[in-house]
Design an enzyme around this catalytic site. Structure first.
Site, PDB file in Angstrom:
ATOM      1  N   HIS A  80       9.745 164.730 115.458  1.00 57.58           N
ATOM      2  CA  HIS A  80      10.368 163.471 115.893  1.00 57.58           C
ATOM      3  C   HIS A  80       9.609 162.737 116.763  1.00 57.58           C
ATOM      4  CE1 HIS A  80      13.250 160.625 117.403  1.00 57.58           C
ATOM      5  NE2 HIS A  80      13.239 161.220 118.600  1.00 57.58           N
ATOM      6  N   ASP A 109      -9.562 135.440 111.921  1.00 58.65           N
ATOM      7  CA  ASP A 109      -8.999 136.672 111.236  1.00 58.65           C
ATOM      8  C   ASP A 109      -9.253 137.506 112.424  1.00 58.65           C
ATOM      9  OD1 ASP A 109      -8.766 139.053 109.689  1.00 58.65           O
ATOM     10  OD2 ASP A 109      -8.176 138.027 108.124  1.00 58.65           O
ATOM     11  N   TRP A 145       6.235 167.810 121.163  1.00 57.17           N
ATOM     12  CA  TRP A 145       5.261 166.849 120.919  1.00 57.17           C
ATOM     13  C   TRP A 145       3.989 166.981 121.707  1.00 57.17           C
ATOM     14  CZ3 TRP A 145       3.017 162.570 123.379  1.00 57.17           C
ATOM     15  CH2 TRP A 145       3.420 162.268 124.711  1.00 57.17           C
ATOM     16  N   SER A 172      -8.123 156.001 113.996  1.00 61.76           N
ATOM     17  CA  SER A 172      -7.365 154.868 113.608  1.00 61.76           C
ATOM     18  C   SER A 172      -7.014 153.967 114.655  1.00 61.76           C
ATOM     19  CB  SER A 172      -6.041 155.249 112.832  1.00 61.76           C
ATOM     20  OG  SER A 172      -5.267 154.194 112.853  1.00 61.76           O
ATOM     21  N   SER A 173      -6.765 154.741 115.864  1.00 65.10           N
ATOM     22  CA  SER A 173      -6.230 153.787 116.982  1.00 65.10           C
ATOM     23  C   SER A 173      -7.552 153.415 117.695  1.00 65.10           C
ATOM     24  CB  SER A 173      -5.392 154.755 118.124  1.00 65.10           C
ATOM     25  OG  SER A 173      -4.509 155.098 117.650  1.00 65.10           O
ATOM     26  N   HIS A 256      -0.036 160.051 130.196  1.00 62.57           N
ATOM     27  CA  HIS A 256       0.632 158.945 130.677  1.00 62.57           C
ATOM     28  C   HIS A 256       0.062 157.522 130.570  1.00 62.57           C
ATOM     29  CE1 HIS A 256       3.346 157.229 133.399  1.00 62.57           C
ATOM     30  NE2 HIS A 256       2.662 156.506 133.850  1.00 62.57           N
ATOM     31  N   GLU A 258      -0.851 156.859 127.769  1.00 64.95           N
ATOM     32  CA  GLU A 258      -0.483 156.399 126.313  1.00 64.95           C
ATOM     33  C   GLU A 258       1.045 155.934 126.539  1.00 64.95           C
ATOM     34  OE1 GLU A 258      -1.022 156.707 123.423  1.00 64.95           O
ATOM     35  OE2 GLU A 258       0.870 156.884 122.461  1.00 64.95           O
ATOM     36  N   TYR A 260       1.840 153.822 128.561  1.00 66.90           N
ATOM     37  CA  TYR A 260       1.963 152.225 128.945  1.00 66.90           C
ATOM     38  C   TYR A 260       1.288 151.612 127.784  1.00 66.90           C
ATOM     39  CZ  TYR A 260       3.611 152.794 133.431  1.00 66.90           C
ATOM     40  OH  TYR A 260       4.622 152.974 134.598  1.00 66.90           O
ATOM     41  N   SER A 271       7.345 138.601 127.607  1.00 63.75           N
ATOM     42  CA  SER A 271       6.736 137.478 128.475  1.00 63.75           C
ATOM     43  C   SER A 271       6.562 136.277 127.488  1.00 63.75           C
ATOM     44  CB  SER A 271       5.362 138.104 128.832  1.00 63.75           C
ATOM     45  OG  SER A 271       5.549 138.982 129.491  1.00 63.75           O
ATOM     46  N   HIS A 305       2.274 163.802 137.688  1.00 65.99           N
ATOM     47  CA  HIS A 305       3.953 163.768 137.672  1.00 65.99           C
ATOM     48  C   HIS A 305       4.616 164.525 136.443  1.00 65.99           C
ATOM     49  CE1 HIS A 305       3.778 159.489 135.979  1.00 65.99           C
ATOM     50  NE2 HIS A 305       4.296 160.387 135.095  1.00 65.99           N
ATOM     51  N   HIS A 306       3.856 164.522 135.632  1.00 68.73           N
ATOM     52  CA  HIS A 306       4.461 165.453 134.453  1.00 68.73           C
ATOM     53  C   HIS A 306       4.335 167.007 134.748  1.00 68.73           C
ATOM     54  CE1 HIS A 306       4.948 162.221 131.641  1.00 68.73           C
ATOM     55  NE2 HIS A 306       4.046 161.594 132.265  1.00 68.73           N
ATOM     56  N   THR A 331       5.139 147.010 138.293  1.00 67.94           N
ATOM     57  CA  THR A 331       6.315 146.754 137.507  1.00 67.94           C
ATOM     58  C   THR A 331       7.326 145.865 137.900  1.00 67.94           C
ATOM     59  OG1 THR A 331       5.677 148.931 136.869  1.00 67.94           O
ATOM     60  CG2 THR A 331       7.866 148.287 136.036  1.00 67.94           C
ATOM     61  N   LYS A 334       6.550 142.360 137.513  1.00 66.82           N
ATOM     62  CA  LYS A 334       6.893 141.926 136.188  1.00 66.82           C
ATOM     63  C   LYS A 334       8.462 141.641 136.158  1.00 66.82           C
ATOM     64  CE  LYS A 334       3.387 142.390 133.451  1.00 66.82           C
ATOM     65  NZ  LYS A 334       2.941 142.248 132.447  1.00 66.82           N
ATOM     66  N   ARG A 453      16.281 170.609 128.137  1.00 68.98           N
ATOM     67  CA  ARG A 453      15.839 169.894 126.724  1.00 68.98           C
ATOM     68  C   ARG A 453      15.466 170.773 125.752  1.00 68.98           C
ATOM     69  NH1 ARG A 453      10.176 167.024 128.409  1.00 68.98           N
ATOM     70  NH2 ARG A 453      10.518 166.204 126.218  1.00 68.98           N
TER      71      ARG A 453
HETATM   72  C1  HEM Z   1       8.387 153.114 136.034  1.00 70.80           C
HETATM   73  C2  HEM Z   1       7.597 153.995 135.885  1.00 70.80           C
HETATM   74  C3  HEM Z   1       7.791 155.182 135.445  1.00 70.80           C
HETATM   75  C4  HEM Z   1       7.636 156.420 136.084  1.00 70.80           C
HETATM   76  C5  HEM Z   1       7.738 156.398 137.741  1.00 70.80           C
HETATM   77  C6  HEM Z   1       7.790 157.506 135.295  1.00 70.80           C
HETATM   78  C7  HEM Z   1       8.132 158.761 135.609  1.00 70.80           C
HETATM   79  C8  HEM Z   1       7.974 159.781 134.973  1.00 70.80           C
HETATM   80  C9  HEM Z   1       8.021 161.174 135.303  1.00 70.80           C
HETATM   81  C10 HEM Z   1       7.827 161.725 136.757  1.00 70.80           C
HETATM   82  C11 HEM Z   1       8.085 162.114 134.135  1.00 70.80           C
HETATM   83  C12 HEM Z   1       8.093 163.601 133.896  1.00 70.80           C
HETATM   84  C13 HEM Z   1       9.389 164.050 134.239  1.00 70.80           C
HETATM   85  C14 HEM Z   1       9.582 165.719 134.041  1.00 70.80           C
HETATM   86  O1  HEM Z   1       9.033 166.115 132.853  1.00 70.80           O
HETATM   87  O2  HEM Z   1       9.834 166.196 134.847  1.00 70.80           O
HETATM   88  C15 HEM Z   1       8.264 161.193 132.994  1.00 70.80           C
HETATM   89  C16 HEM Z   1       8.335 161.512 131.607  1.00 70.80           C
HETATM   90  C17 HEM Z   1       7.883 160.865 130.647  1.00 70.80           C
HETATM   91  N1  HEM Z   1       8.029 159.401 130.612  1.00 70.80           N
HETATM   92 FE1  HEM Z   1       8.290 158.361 132.399  1.00 70.80          FE
HETATM   93  N2  HEM Z   1       7.809 157.091 134.205  1.00 70.80           N
HETATM   94  C18 HEM Z   1       7.871 155.822 133.920  1.00 70.80           C
HETATM   95  C19 HEM Z   1       7.742 154.879 132.839  1.00 70.80           C
HETATM   96  C20 HEM Z   1       7.697 155.367 131.554  1.00 70.80           C
HETATM   97  C21 HEM Z   1       7.301 154.521 130.351  1.00 70.80           C
HETATM   98  C22 HEM Z   1       7.145 152.959 130.607  1.00 70.80           C
HETATM   99  C23 HEM Z   1       7.331 155.302 129.567  1.00 70.80           C
HETATM  100  C24 HEM Z   1       7.112 154.805 127.997  1.00 70.80           C
HETATM  101  C25 HEM Z   1       7.295 153.822 127.425  1.00 70.80           C
HETATM  102  C26 HEM Z   1       7.606 156.708 129.649  1.00 70.80           C
HETATM  103  C27 HEM Z   1       7.579 157.724 129.042  1.00 70.80           C
HETATM  104  C28 HEM Z   1       7.644 158.889 129.360  1.00 70.80           C
HETATM  105  C29 HEM Z   1       8.093 159.970 128.440  1.00 70.80           C
HETATM  106  C30 HEM Z   1       7.789 160.119 126.794  1.00 70.80           C
HETATM  107  C31 HEM Z   1       8.254 161.218 129.388  1.00 70.80           C
HETATM  108  C32 HEM Z   1       8.343 162.567 128.666  1.00 70.80           C
HETATM  109  C33 HEM Z   1       7.046 163.224 128.315  1.00 70.80           C
HETATM  110  C34 HEM Z   1       7.600 164.621 127.882  1.00 70.80           C
HETATM  111  O3  HEM Z   1       7.787 165.680 128.690  1.00 70.80           O
HETATM  112  O4  HEM Z   1       7.929 164.943 126.815  1.00 70.80           O
HETATM  113  N3  HEM Z   1       7.929 156.572 131.079  1.00 70.80           N
HETATM  114  N4  HEM Z   1       8.279 160.040 133.304  1.00 70.80           N
HETATM  115 CU   LIG Z   2       4.064 159.849 133.064  1.00 71.92          CU
END
Ligand code: HEM
Ligand SMILES: [Cu+2]
Lengths: 540, 289
Positions: A80, A109, A145, A172-173, A256, A258, A260, A271, A305-306, A331, A334, A453
């Site tokens: 997923h 084009d 994933w 591709s990307s 990370h 990614e 964005y 916008s 931070h992950h 952010t 914006k 999770r």
């Molecule tokens: C405002 C800014 C953001 C902050 C400060 C932030 C912060 C974080 C942090 C600290 C985690 C890790 C949490 C953990 O595993 O304990 C996380 C996970 C995640 N964030 Fe964000 N995030 C932000 C914006 C975004 C945006 C814009 C996206 C995607 C469009 C995103 C997608 C994700 C995803 C997919 C995960 C989970 C990854 C995984 O462990 O599978 N985040 N975020």
């Molecule tokens: Cu992140």
């Protein structure tokens, strides 16, 4: 270029639409056709990934194992994630870019049309590869994933297939991103200075840069998995001097930025849409550009931070915490500017605007939970819980996916020449906007209460909110059928013709050409007249 | 297609990209089968895919070359091609960056931690007592057994000189092309892939030596992993670069390039310089330090 001239071009090139399926689609070089294929692929993948999500939510409807075996459940969560990210969100944005960027900058084009075709056609094969692993001995990858070793190295035969599929997606990307950069930097019409470009084009320029910088890093990470598994290397084996955390570092250096990649183009769409329906120019155009660029820059220095709970040195944790906090500044700029654009505007709320407003609100909620997760001591609690799931679904579903839907409703009349059904668009919106909150908001509570999770079964204490969440999930899934229905209706059945300027307040080159946009739009660079662009006056 | 004068060249539909996509797919599909020990399907698919890819390269590039000679590309198209190549090289830089990052991380942080430095004290005490780290290392369990490293000042130094001089020869050839000295151009251009091939020869020799005499293998802990993946991917790039050089040598000899129009030549030259720079990084961080 005025509208008459555009219509004239349409006539001149009418017979240029290639005849026959093979010539038109398999050999395609036209940015509109390729854009359409990207969008259709993304929609199909959205439903395949969505079907998996429905099974996941059905299993979690109540405690206990009902429907699926735990291993299959893990395969589902893993696929997923991979399918939604690489198959739905990213291709959808590339599809929007293909359709819109040449129209918006006045290009004939994409810069490298044949490579454009290759970037697209690699993708269906990549997904064939990855989906086929479901039927292999040992099953599909099931370690999430993010594919962390050592768990992922225990996968059966499917690991190599998955890794090569990821290589293909990366190729591709990268090619798609190179094409976008070359188009933007090299094919703009005279007078379309960089700081007069629509914000959607700006966000894609920066996104494309991110893609070229990070996809090769992901390729490197999964290649190390491959050699560890099949060639006896010890990148991720401490006994050999390696480290599983090495993988996490490399992966999140990709990961990370990614996220964005998936949100910046959505920022771009929003916008475009908010000024149109607020009937005001965007508030703070240049700050929007600079904010996007600084978000992109900062996204490279926050990856750990992950990994707060993996035992990083305290100094490193602090650095990554502060860097993460720092991202909320651009952010915030914006979000502030979107709101300020709406301030005292004469607003109307057609479907794209509804989605855009919902985006601003719901994405901000996701940003706030991100901020909470970015605090080291707090993350010790939240990490690996449903709180994280709630966070990233707010930013990805009610953020990125809503951004895509905004764009589709906004530009579909331009692409198809017909108006979509406003009534069904609104129904789709309200059902989605409400159900997405029913679906994901309770997951905050579940996470704070301690539900991990990626589990198929859970403590009865979590039963109520899981049931609520599942109901929200089913409604959200079903609502998306309306979306497809509306698109099919618009393309094949709708009667009322869309005018060139579909929306009263819309500015930009794409609204100067007829709807549907002719197969070949700007064979010669258009002349940009005063007032045509949304930003910046043209002085010749 | 009907184009007004000075307009951008938009190619007709082309069958090459989809052939490329199919070829790549079959190639990868075969590779995965082969890795999983599914034979003979694996190798058969892999080589079929490879054949399709090679066929596609001839067809696709051939078509572009014919268009170019017909004068279909204006200066703007040329810029698009250049941007394409530059950003492609940037993506390659990032790919190597992942492996250099792995090297710096494991050498600078991971191995010291395993040997008890900093916050790794307890790990070392409970799991790897007695492990003192250092570099090169095959880790606490000395996976792959004791090994020796390739001395920097032997073949690697020679290879450095070879690659550096090949960068010089291709630059001379490029200047000769721009000044219209055909003979000088051909001589120096021909020297470049020869230097590249010599490099590969010595590297192959070095690998054989590593496996047979030094006991340095892919399996030699983190050192073997980073050593072989870094130098191996670089060697792969030298191989591709050498093939590309041979192709433009043939095209130069055929007289495809003019003083002003020789994008393919420049693209290959850029690529070659890139491969050279990566090598300097390798020589410094893998061999010397
Ligand atoms: C405002 C800014 C953001 C902050 C400060 C932030 C912060 C974080 C942090 C600290 C985690 C890790 C949490 C953990 O595993 O304990 C996380 C996970 C995640 N964030 Fe964000 N995030 C932000 C914006 C975004 C945006 C814009 C996206 C995607 C469009 C995103 C997608 C994700 C995803 C997919 C995960 C989970 C990854 C995984 O462990 O599978 N985040 N975020
Ligand atoms: Cu992140």
């Amino acid at each position: 270029m005025n509208t008459d001239a555009a219509i004239h071009h349409d006539d001149a090139h009418h017979d240029d639409v290639p005849k026959g399926f093979v010539h038109r689609w398999l050999f395609a070089t036209n940015h509109k056709d390729i854009g359409t294929m990207y969008l259709v692929l993304a929609l199909v993948m959205f439903f395949i990934g969505g079907a998996m999500a429905m099974v996941i939510r059905a299993e979690l409807f109540k405690p206990g194992l009902q429907l699926v075996q735990p291993y299959f459940f893990n395969e589902l969560t893993t696929l997923h994630g991979l399918i939604m990210i690489f198959g739905a969100i990213m291709p959808a944005f590339v599809g929007l870019a293909n359709w819109q960027i040449p129209l918006m900058v006045g290009a004939p084009d994409m810069a490298l049309p044949r490579m454009n075709n290759l970037s697209f056609w690699i993708l269906p094969f990549a997904f064939l590869l990855i989906l086929s692993t479901l039927f292999m001995p040992g099953g599909a990858v099931a370690g999430g994933w993010v594919m962390y070793p050592p768990l992922i190295l225990q996968t059966g035969e499917s690991l190599a297939f998955t890794i090569f599929a990821i290589h293909l997606m990366g190729i591709s990307s990268i090619m798609g991103a190179i094409n976008i950069i070359a188009t933007i930097l090299n094919l703009r019409a005279p007078g379309m200075d960089l700081l007069k470009m629509p914000l959607f084009v700006w966000t894609w320029l920066i996104t494309a840069f991110l893609l070229i910088a990070i996809m090769p890093v992901l390729a490197g990470a999964v290649t190390m998995l491959l050699t560890d598994r099949y060639f006896g290397t010890n990148f991720f084996n401490a006994a050999g001097g390696g480290d599983v955390l090495l993988y996490e570092h490399i992966f999140w250096f990709f990961g990370h930025p990614e996220v964005y990649v998936m949100i910046l183009p959505a920022f771009g769409v929003i916008s475009e849409v908010i000024p149109t329906f607020a009937r005001k120019p965007i508030f703070g155009y240049k700050p929007m550009v600079y904010a996007t660029a600084s978000i992109a820059f900062l996204s490279f220095i926050v990856w750990a931070h992950h990994m707060f709970t993996t035992g990083l040195p305290v100094g490193a944790q602090l650095f990554f915490m502060y860097a993460t906090m720092l991202i909320s500044v651009p952010t915030g700029v914006k979000v502030f500017n979107w709101v300020a654009t709406m301030w005292k505007g004469s607003m109307t709320f057609e479907t794209p605007m509804l989605f855009a407003v919902a985006f601003v609100i719901l994405f901000t909620i996701g940003g706030f939970s991100g901020l909470m997760l970015g605090l080291v001591p707090a993350d010790y609690q939240y990490h690996n819980s449903y709180f994280v799931v709630a966070h990233f679904h707010y930013v990805l579903v009610s953020g990125a996916a809503f951004g895509i839907m905004t764009g589709v409703y906004y530009w579909l009349p331009k692409w198809s020449g017909h108006m979509y059904s406003e009534r069904w668009g609104k129904i789709h919106f309200w059902l989605s906007a409400i159900s997405v909150n029913v679906l994901f908001f309770p997951q905050h509570f579940l996470g704070l209460a301690g539900m991990p999770r990626r589990i198929p079964d859970y403590n009865v204490a979590f039963a109520d909110w899981n049931m609520v969440s599942s109901i929200g999930g089913f409604v959200f899934g079903a609502s998306q059928l309306i979306f497809v229905g509306n698109i099919i209706y618009t393309v094949y059945f709708a009667r009322d013709k869309a005018p060139a300027r579909v929306w009263e307040g819309a500015r930009g080159l794409e609204w100067e050409v007829p709807s549907p946009a002719p197969h070949h739009t700007f064979s010669t660079p258009p002349t940009i007249l005063p007032g045509m662009l949304a930003h910046g006056d043209i002085t010749h | 297609m009907s184009q007004q004068a000075g307009a951008y060249y938009i190619p007709h539909g082309s069958r090459w990209p989809i052939i490329a996509a199919v070829g790549l797919f079959i190639f990868m599909w075969g590779a995965a089968h082969w890795l999983d020990g599914i034979e003979p399907e694996g190798p058969i698919l892999l080589f079929t895919g490879l054949a399709i890819i090679i066929f596609m390269k001839f067809g696709w590039f051939g078509e572009v070359i014919r268009e170019s000679q017909r004068g279909a590309f204006n200066a703007q198209v040329d810029v698009s091609f250049r941007m394409g190549m530059m950003w492609f090289i940037f993506s390659e830089v990032m790919f190597f960056g992942a492996f250099f990052g792995a090297l710096f991380y494991s050498r600078g942080l991971q191995v010291p931690w395993l040997s008890g430095e900093g916050h790794g004290a307890l790990t070392n005490y409970y799991l790897f007592r007695g492990y003192t780290g250092g570099w090169p290392t095959a880790g606490p369990d000395a996976i792959g057994g004791a090994f020796k490293t390739v001395p920097a000042w032997g073949e690697p130094l020679l290879n450095t000189l070879l690659l550096l001089s090949s960068s010089v020869t291709i630059t001379i050839a490029h200047h000769a092309l721009r000044d219209g000295h055909r003979r000088r151009m051909l001589v120096f251009l021909a020297a470049t892939p020869i230097l590249g091939a010599l490099f590969l020869w010595f590297q192959a020799h070095e690998y054989i030596d590593a496996y047979t005499h030094l006991n340095l293998t892919l399996h030699s802990g983190i050192y073997g992993a980073t050593f072989f993946l870094l130098t191996g991917f670089h060697g792969l790039h030298v191989t591709l670069g050498t093939i590309m050089l041979l192709v433009i040598l043939y095209r130069t000899w055929r007289g495809d390039f003019s003083k002003e129009h020789h994008f393919a030549f420049e693209a290959v030259a850029w690529y070659w310089h890139f491969v050279d720079i990566v090598w300097l990084g390798l020589f410094l961080f893998v061999y010397i330090l």
